[in-house]
Design a protein around this motif. Structure first.
Motif, PDB file in Angstrom:
ATOM      1  N   GLY A 137      44.024 -22.747  -7.315  1.00  8.89           N
ATOM      2  CA  GLY A 137      44.037 -21.298  -7.444  1.00  8.89           C
ATOM      3  C   GLY A 137      45.400 -20.690  -7.169  1.00  8.89           C
ATOM      4  N   ILE A 138      46.475 -21.465  -7.390  1.00  8.44           N
ATOM      5  CA  ILE A 138      47.845 -20.971  -7.221  1.00  8.44           C
ATOM      6  C   ILE A 138      48.376 -20.566  -8.591  1.00  8.44           C
ATOM      7  N   ASP A 139      48.887 -19.352  -8.698  1.00 15.02           N
ATOM      8  CA  ASP A 139      49.388 -18.859  -9.984  1.00 15.02           C
ATOM      9  C   ASP A 139      50.638 -19.610 -10.428  1.00 15.02           C
ATOM     10  N   PHE A 140      50.801 -19.745 -11.723  1.00 12.24           N
ATOM     11  CA  PHE A 140      51.991 -20.350 -12.305  1.00 12.24           C
ATOM     12  C   PHE A 140      52.181 -19.747 -13.684  1.00 12.24           C
ATOM     13  N   PRO A 141      53.375 -19.844 -14.273  1.00 12.97           N
ATOM     14  CA  PRO A 141      53.581 -19.271 -15.603  1.00 12.97           C
ATOM     15  C   PRO A 141      52.620 -19.889 -16.624  1.00 12.97           C
ATOM     16  N   LYS A 142      52.114 -19.054 -17.516  1.00  8.49           N
ATOM     17  CA  LYS A 142      51.161 -19.510 -18.531  1.00  8.49           C
ATOM     18  C   LYS A 142      51.745 -20.694 -19.309  1.00  8.49           C
ATOM     19  N   VAL A 143      50.918 -21.731 -19.487  1.00 12.03           N
ATOM     20  CA  VAL A 143      51.339 -22.926 -20.212  1.00 12.03           C
ATOM     21  C   VAL A 143      50.811 -22.860 -21.647  1.00 12.03           C
ATOM     22  N   TYR A 220      60.273 -21.916  -0.334  1.00 13.01           N
ATOM     23  CA  TYR A 220      59.759 -22.426   0.934  1.00 13.01           C
ATOM     24  C   TYR A 220      60.457 -23.757   1.175  1.00 13.01           C
ATOM     25  N   ALA A 221      60.949 -23.986   2.380  1.00  8.78           N
ATOM     26  CA  ALA A 221      61.557 -25.264   2.727  1.00  8.78           C
ATOM     27  C   ALA A 221      60.900 -25.787   3.992  1.00  8.78           C
ATOM     28  N   GLY A 222      60.597 -27.076   4.023  1.00  8.04           N
ATOM     29  CA  GLY A 222      59.908 -27.601   5.193  1.00  8.04           C
ATOM     30  C   GLY A 222      60.036 -29.100   5.350  1.00  8.04           C
ATOM     31  N   LEU A 223      59.516 -29.579   6.468  1.00  9.07           N
ATOM     32  CA  LEU A 223      59.412 -31.007   6.770  1.00  9.07           C
ATOM     33  C   LEU A 223      57.976 -31.283   7.163  1.00  9.07           C
ATOM     34  N   TRP A 224      57.378 -32.279   6.512  1.00  3.45           N
ATOM     35  CA  TRP A 224      55.959 -32.576   6.693  1.00  3.45           C
ATOM     36  C   TRP A 224      55.745 -34.019   7.145  1.00  3.45           C
ATOM     37  N   ASP A 225      54.682 -34.187   7.935  1.00  2.83           N
ATOM     38  CA  ASP A 225      54.303 -35.508   8.435  1.00  2.83           C
ATOM     39  C   ASP A 225      52.879 -35.814   7.999  1.00  2.83           C
ATOM     40  N   HIS A 226      52.748 -36.484   6.859  1.00  2.00           N
ATOM     41  CA  HIS A 226      51.451 -36.907   6.340  1.00  2.00           C
ATOM     42  C   HIS A 226      50.417 -35.771   6.348  1.00  2.00           C
ATOM     43  N   GLY A 227      50.780 -34.673   5.690  1.00  2.00           N
ATOM     44  CA  GLY A 227      49.849 -33.561   5.528  1.00  2.00           C
ATOM     45  C   GLY A 227      49.919 -32.512   6.603  1.00  2.00           C
ATOM     46  N   GLN A 262      51.159 -20.114   0.223  1.00  2.00           N
ATOM     47  CA  GLN A 262      50.887 -20.807  -1.038  1.00  2.00           C
ATOM     48  C   GLN A 262      51.507 -22.202  -1.046  1.00  2.00           C
ATOM     49  N   ALA A 263      52.716 -22.331  -0.506  1.00  2.00           N
ATOM     50  CA  ALA A 263      53.350 -23.645  -0.439  1.00  2.00           C
ATOM     51  C   ALA A 263      52.533 -24.600   0.426  1.00  2.00           C
ATOM     52  N   ARG A 264      52.014 -24.115   1.539  1.00  2.00           N
ATOM     53  CA  ARG A 264      51.220 -24.974   2.422  1.00  2.00           C
ATOM     54  C   ARG A 264      49.946 -25.453   1.738  1.00  2.00           C
ATOM     55  N   ARG A 265      49.305 -24.586   0.983  1.00  2.00           N
ATOM     56  CA  ARG A 265      48.094 -25.004   0.257  1.00  2.00           C
ATOM     57  C   ARG A 265      48.406 -26.158  -0.680  1.00  2.00           C
ATOM     58  N   LEU A 266      49.529 -26.055  -1.363  1.00  2.00           N
ATOM     59  CA  LEU A 266      49.928 -27.088  -2.310  1.00  2.00           C
ATOM     60  C   LEU A 266      50.233 -28.403  -1.597  1.00  2.00           C
ATOM     61  N   LEU A 289      52.877 -14.006  -7.221  1.00  2.00           N
ATOM     62  CA  LEU A 289      53.804 -15.121  -7.089  1.00  2.00           C
ATOM     63  C   LEU A 289      53.439 -16.201  -8.094  1.00  2.00           C
ATOM     64  N   LYS A 290      54.431 -16.749  -8.769  1.00  2.00           N
ATOM     65  CA  LYS A 290      54.189 -17.824  -9.729  1.00  2.00           C
ATOM     66  C   LYS A 290      54.967 -19.071  -9.278  1.00  2.00           C
ATOM     67  N   LEU A 291      54.267 -20.162  -9.170  1.00  4.28           N
ATOM     68  CA  LEU A 291      54.876 -21.431  -8.791  1.00  4.28           C
ATOM     69  C   LEU A 291      55.772 -21.939  -9.915  1.00  4.28           C
ATOM     70  N   LEU A 292      57.032 -22.272  -9.585  1.00  8.08           N
ATOM     71  CA  LEU A 292      57.964 -22.753 -10.597  1.00  8.08           C
ATOM     72  C   LEU A 292      58.242 -24.241 -10.489  1.00  8.08           C
ATOM     73  N   ASP A 293      58.537 -24.719  -9.294  1.00  4.28           N
ATOM     74  CA  ASP A 293      59.019 -26.090  -9.167  1.00  4.28           C
ATOM     75  C   ASP A 293      58.870 -26.573  -7.734  1.00  4.28           C
ATOM     76  N   VAL A 294      58.899 -27.902  -7.566  1.00  2.00           N
ATOM     77  CA  VAL A 294      58.873 -28.516  -6.243  1.00  2.00           C
ATOM     78  C   VAL A 294      59.983 -29.561  -6.193  1.00  2.00           C
ATOM     79  N   ASN A 295      60.857 -29.475  -5.192  1.00  2.63           N
ATOM     80  CA  ASN A 295      61.924 -30.451  -4.985  1.00  2.63           C
ATOM     81  C   ASN A 295      61.553 -31.335  -3.808  1.00  2.63           C
ATOM     82  N   THR A 296      61.183 -32.571  -4.094  1.00  3.20           N
ATOM     83  CA  THR A 296      60.689 -33.482  -3.058  1.00  3.20           C
ATOM     84  C   THR A 296      61.852 -34.330  -2.514  1.00  3.20           C
ATOM     85  N   ARG A 297      62.869 -33.656  -2.023  1.00  3.02           N
ATOM     86  CA  ARG A 297      64.117 -34.317  -1.640  1.00  3.02           C
ATOM     87  C   ARG A 297      64.993 -33.331  -0.868  1.00  3.02           C
TER      88      ARG A 297
END
Length: 399
Positions: A137-143, A220-227, A262-266, A289-297
């Motif tokens: 249920g997170i908005d993103f640009p129409k595909v 959103y920028a963060g550091l996560w430990d297995h969820g 929204q970032a945390r839900r994802l 808010l529309k989700l654009l991208d995720v940088n996993t680095r």
């Protein structure tokens, strides 16, 4: 209250850090580790100002993850140079895929703070990311096109649209450009044909173009430990160069609860582990808010984290050794500036509109963390312009 990153002690068992690819984010990470006395190695595929940092003890030039023997070469070079058990941190999309697709082989020799590719792919593949966002249920640009569930004909598309590669594993004009804009069917059809040739019909997406400038771009920028989120901050990417699909040369930390939520839900949905930046854009047509991208680095402006209370590279190293300190809330207000593209962005604004705007003036006068300059590490700043000029000259020379 925030963590004082300067007093955060790195684990004594960490012999060193390998930074794989990237540029300004890798430079910030190298300085973070180097100031703690931790040796740093930097593997890069191109000449970059980061390699001149006094905090990089080993610079290894290689052909990158696309070479057929990339894993063999990387392991051979790393082990020969004594990098066994070092922390390995990717800093660009190609290197993320290399590390995570070879997760087991690399985890046998290095400390990793990431996930295997099978778990990470839904965040890195644009089509899968949109499907995941839709389920949550997170908005993103129409595909309009993804080669699978969405195959809208050119005649039924509402322009303007953006053609984006689903991943950046392949190197071609589309992945280098990051995205192509099409304002009409006449512009769209040849670009669609080219995208199909470069990526295959399942290798790219066509999405609506969300209007708006940097004032509507958030991260959103963060550091996560297995969820589980360990620390995070939110920011506005106030300027962008080039204007439509470029990088952000001026970023400001701003408290944005909805962006964080929204970032945390994802990230909770994929049980995320490691460093991450999630990008959004505010669609001012419906205020969503529309989700654009995720940088996993490592991301370009990761150096801003220390000014906001979180030295992300240091904390990632602590996580790798299961020695995370207690974390607190971010300190909002600090900003980050990349001087050369920010100057070009200002010139672009003057040419287009004849004015700088409020964000433009802030990007000049705000006291900001620099992407390149550091009083204790001057060589990267001195090398930046010559390195870029040399790179452009090489592109013009016949091969």
């Amino acid at each position: 209250m925030t963590i004082d990153a300067r007093k955060t002690l790195l684990p004594t068992k960490l012999p060193g850090v390998i930074l794989l690819g990237g540029s300004y984010g890798s430079l910030a990470a190298a300085r973070s580790f180097g100031r703690h006395g931790i040796p740093v190695a930097f593997f890069s595929t191109q000449h970059t100002a980061a390699q001149y940092s006094r905090y990089i003890q080993h610079h290894v030039a290689w052909q990158g993850p696309d070479q057929s023997n990339a894993l063999e070469f990387f392991l051979e070079q790393s082990l020969k140079l004594g990098f066994a058990n070092w922390l390995l941190l990717p800093s660009s999309d190609h290197e993320v895929q290399f590390v995570t697709q070879n997760y087991d082989a690399l985890a046998a020799h290095f400390a990793l703070v990431t996930m295997p590719w099978a778990a990470l792919e839904p965040l890195n593949d644009k089509a899968q990311l949109c499907s995941l966002a839709e389920r949550l249920g997170i908005d993103f640009p129409k595909v309009y096109w993804d080669g699978d569930a969405h195959t809208t004909s050119a005649e039924d598309i509402r322009y303007p649209v953006v053609l984006k590669p689903s991943s950046t594993e392949k190197i071609n004009p589309l992945t280098k450009a990051k995205a192509w804009r099409a304002d009409s069917i006449a512009e769209f059809e040849p670009k669609f044909t080219a995208a199909t040739q470069y990526m295959g019909e399942h290798g790219f997406v066509v999405q609506e173009l969300i209007p708006g400038d940097g004032s509507a771009q958030f991260s959103y920028a963060g550091l996560w430990d297995h969820g589980i989120e360990l620390c995070s901050l939110t920011a506005r990417r106030s300027r962008q160069f080039p204007a439509e699909f470029g990088t952000s040369p001026f970023v400001e930390t701003v408290e944005l609860p909805e962006v964080g939520a929204q970032a945390r839900r994802l990230l909770e949905a994929v049980h995320y582990h490691g460093l991450v930046e999630v990008e959004f854009k505010l669609d001012q047509r419906d205020n969503s808010l529309k989700l654009l991208d995720v940088n996993t680095r490592i991301w370009a402006w990761i150096g801003l984290g220390e000014a906001a209370g979180f030295d992300f590279p240091t904390l990632a190293a602590l996580l790798a050794k299961s020695e995370m300190p207690e974390t607190h809330t971010a300190k909002y207000g600090p900003s980050w500036r990349h001087p050369v593209p920010n100057t070009l962005s200002l010139l672009q604004s003057l040419v287009r509109s004849g004015r700088l705007g409020y964000a433009g003036r802030r990007s000049i006068f705000a006291r900001s963390v620099s992407s390149i300059f550091a009083a204790d590490d001057l060589k990267p700043a001195l090398a930046e312009v010559p390195v870029h000029l040399l790179r452009k000259i090489k592109r013009l020379l016949p091969r």
